[in-house]
Design a protein around this motif. Structure first.
Motif, PDB file in Angstrom:
ATOM      1  N   SER A 153     -15.923  12.877   2.658  1.00 22.51           N
ATOM      2  CA  SER A 153     -15.148  11.670   2.950  1.00 22.51           C
ATOM      3  C   SER A 153     -15.928  10.868   3.988  1.00 22.51           C
ATOM      4  N   LYS A 156      -5.925   0.234   0.890  1.00 21.42           N
ATOM      5  CA  LYS A 156      -5.087   1.032   0.002  1.00 21.42           C
ATOM      6  C   LYS A 156      -5.337   0.767  -1.487  1.00 21.42           C
ATOM      7  N   VAL A 192      -9.119   2.239  -2.637  1.00 21.44           N
ATOM      8  CA  VAL A 192      -9.544   3.635  -2.492  1.00 21.44           C
ATOM      9  C   VAL A 192      -8.935   4.444  -3.625  1.00 21.44           C
ATOM     10  N   TYR A 238      -7.843   9.023   0.203  1.00 25.42           N
ATOM     11  CA  TYR A 238      -7.699   8.122   1.347  1.00 25.42           C
ATOM     12  C   TYR A 238      -7.154   8.932   2.513  1.00 25.42           C
ATOM     13  N   PRO A 284      -1.188   7.354   2.241  1.00 25.60           N
ATOM     14  CA  PRO A 284      -2.528   7.793   1.855  1.00 25.60           C
ATOM     15  C   PRO A 284      -2.492   9.210   1.288  1.00 25.60           C
TER      16      PRO A 284
END
Length: 237
Positions: free
Chosen positions: A5, A60, A63, A67, A86
């Motif tokens: 990530s 938002k 992704v 997230y 998320p």
């Protein structure tokens, strides 16, 4: 394979230094996913000195991997996370004036608070993770809060890595083994880099995800973002 990530805070820092919209954090998030990253991480702070709360909302829709929003669960942060929903929220006990994350939670002292916050997030189908120093007792304390995962704070490992990597990794291995025994997922982050990530990944059993920002962006200045992301992915296989 351990997921990568990419923390894009530093992109926002660069943008904010000029007051415009270059580089664009939304486009950068799209790009790192296109280049192979399996997640996007942001860590908004109350003073919004890098990632802004509006950025969290703007990201938002774009992704499509995982997230991950990190931060201290003050009321403004909690409200934002509940609205965005998320994939994961990582709870970090940042002081307001902290330059960067510099300590993990005391899960024993703050058990009731963490339990309450985590329960609310999980009721909204948001995976939870607690930022922890490499202390087995804190891992056991994390289990009692109901968290899905822990994120091991790896600054100490990164600092000691070049001096004695076998000693540096020991507390992290112990914590990962305990977490695996307890059924708690293991993430990691802070000062992991191309120099130390392969060794760390090979030594930590059940490592699910690493969140990397500062080093990855710095390395990308010389080697290019797409190239660096693929270098990380190769080392995380």
């Amino acid at each position: 394979m351990t997921k990568l990530s990419v923390n894009i805070n530093k992109i926002a820092t660069l943008r904010n230094s000029r007051g415009g919209d270059m580089p664009n954090v939304v486009q950068f998030a799209k790009d790192v996913q296109e280049f192979g990253a399996q997640g996007v991480t942001i860590h908004p702070r109350p003073d919004e000195r890098h990632i802004r709360y509006q950025d969290a909302y703007d990201l938002k829709p774009v992704v499509y991997t995982e997230y991950n929003i990190e931060g201290n669960p003050i009321s403004k942060f909690v409200d934002m996370v509940l609205k965005i929903k998320p994939t994961q929220v990582t709870l970090v006990p940042d002081a307001v004036d902290a330059i960067t994350s510099n300590a993990g939670w005391d899960t024993i002292k703050h058990k009731d608070f963490l339990t309450e916050v985590i329960k609310e997030f999980k009721q909204n189908n948001i995976r939870t993770s607690i930022f922890l120093d490499p202390d087995v007792k804190q891992v056991e304390g994390a289990l009692a809060t109901g968290t899905d995962r822990i994120e091991l704070y790896t600054e100490a490992f990164a600092h000691e890595y070049s001096l004695d990597n076998t000693e540096a990794i020991k507390p992290y291995v112990a914590c990962a083994i305990k977490a695996n025994e307890l059924g708690v997922g293991v993430n990691a982050g802070h000062d992991l880099s191309l120099d130390n990530i392969k060794f760390f990944k090979e030594q930590i059993p059940g490592l699910l995800e690493v969140s990397i920002g500062h080093a990855l962006i710095s390395e990308s200045l010389y080697l290019g973002v797409e190239n660096v992301i693929n270098m990380y992915l190769n080392k995380l296989k």
